[in-house]
Scaffold this motif. Structure first.
Motif, PDB file in Angstrom:
ATOM      1  N   LYS A   1     -23.412 -10.633 -66.359  1.00  0.00           N
ATOM      2  CA  LYS A   1     -23.988 -10.967 -65.061  1.00  0.00           C
ATOM      3  C   LYS A   1     -24.987  -9.893 -64.637  1.00  0.00           C
ATOM      4  CE  LYS A   1     -22.944 -11.543 -60.161  1.00  0.00           C
ATOM      5  NZ  LYS A   1     -21.918 -11.431 -59.099  1.00  0.00           N
TER       6      LYS A   1
ATOM      7  N   GLU B   1     -21.092 -17.407 -59.563  1.00  0.00           N
ATOM      8  CA  GLU B   1     -21.418 -16.008 -59.839  1.00  0.00           C
ATOM      9  C   GLU B   1     -22.916 -15.759 -59.725  1.00  0.00           C
ATOM     10  OE1 GLU B   1     -19.997 -13.849 -63.237  1.00  0.00           O
ATOM     11  OE2 GLU B   1     -18.147 -15.009 -63.286  1.00  0.00           O
ATOM     12  N   PHE B   2     -23.693 -16.650 -60.305  1.00  0.00           N
ATOM     13  CA  PHE B   2     -25.141 -16.480 -60.345  1.00  0.00           C
ATOM     14  C   PHE B   2     -25.816 -16.831 -59.018  1.00  0.00           C
ATOM     15  CE2 PHE B   2     -25.693 -17.094 -65.246  1.00  0.00           C
ATOM     16  CZ  PHE B   2     -25.010 -15.894 -65.447  1.00  0.00           C
TER      17      PHE B   2
END
Length: 228
Positions: free
Chosen positions: A50, A115-116
């Motif tokens: 990430k 998450e992104f």
């Protein structure tokens, strides 16, 4: 500690691997082997995949901000934003295959999409700044989140388009910004209504504070009258 040149080497190596492998298949071990650096150097700069994606987003952000067309400053906000977002696509173009891999991974994994999301929203906040549009508070959060979702739809069209002139991509961006304008107008009305209700509430509280009390200084006389 890796230097800036090594950081760039690691990031670009990650993007190269994404051209031929899925996001899940790209490991730190394969990345270290591909770019010829020690795992400890990768760990020092990027604690997770990430973090690599975040660094990529920041790299694109900086490129767009550096290429901002100052001649657009006198144009309507919508036109400025259109120009900025097309400039972003120009900067993404060299990494189209890698972006396709990331896009596919996000569509298959809702957890990864979540998450992104923060990375995408942060980038779109900077795109608004580049376009001379700054919004804050709840409205700002809604606008940047909405723009992130809209731009993801534009990217989906762009990934499927082979025409270098990008007519379909530009048409999709036009459509998304049209819909966004309607949403902004709705937000503006909602914001005005919210301010009006807050002012009304403040006025009621002030009037109650100014009313005479029952003698103990606690209960407004009007409340006693209503209770009797």
């Amino acid at each position: 500690m890796a230097n800036a040149k090594t950081q760039q080497k690691i990031l670009l190596g990650f993007l190269e691997l994404l051209k031929a492998h899925s996001y899940e298949e790209v490991s730190f071990a394969s990345l270290a082997e591909h770019v010829g650096v020690k795992l400890s150097d990768i760990r020092a700069e990027f604690s997770s995949k990430k973090a690599l994606v975040e660094a990529f987003g920041e790299m694109i952000d900086r490129g767009v901000l550096d290429d901002r067309d100052e001649d657009m400053e006198g144009q309507p906000a919508r036109d400025r934003l259109f120009d900025v977002l097309m400039t972003r696509i120009d900067h993404l173009a060299p990494y189209k295959e890698a972006i396709g891999t990331l896009h596919s991974a996000v569509r298959k994994d809702p957890g990864l999409a979540l998450e992104f999301n923060s990375i995408t929203v942060r980038s779109q906040r900077w795109m608004l700044v580049a376009a001379g549009i700054e919004v804050s508070g709840l409205k700002g959060r809604l606008v940047t989140q909405g723009l992130a979702v809209a731009f993801a739809r534009v990217i989906d069209t762009w990934l499927k388009e082979d025409d270098k002139g990008m007519p379909r991509t530009m048409a999709r961006l036009d459509k998304e910004l049209d819909q966004g304008e309607s949403w902004l107008k709705f937000l503006g009305k909602a914001e005005k209504m919210s301010r009006s209700f807050r002012k009304m509430g403040q006025g009621v509280r002030r009037s109650r504070k100014s009313e005479p009390t029952d003698g103990d200084g606690d209960i407004p006389a009007s409340a006693l009258h209503e209770a009797s």
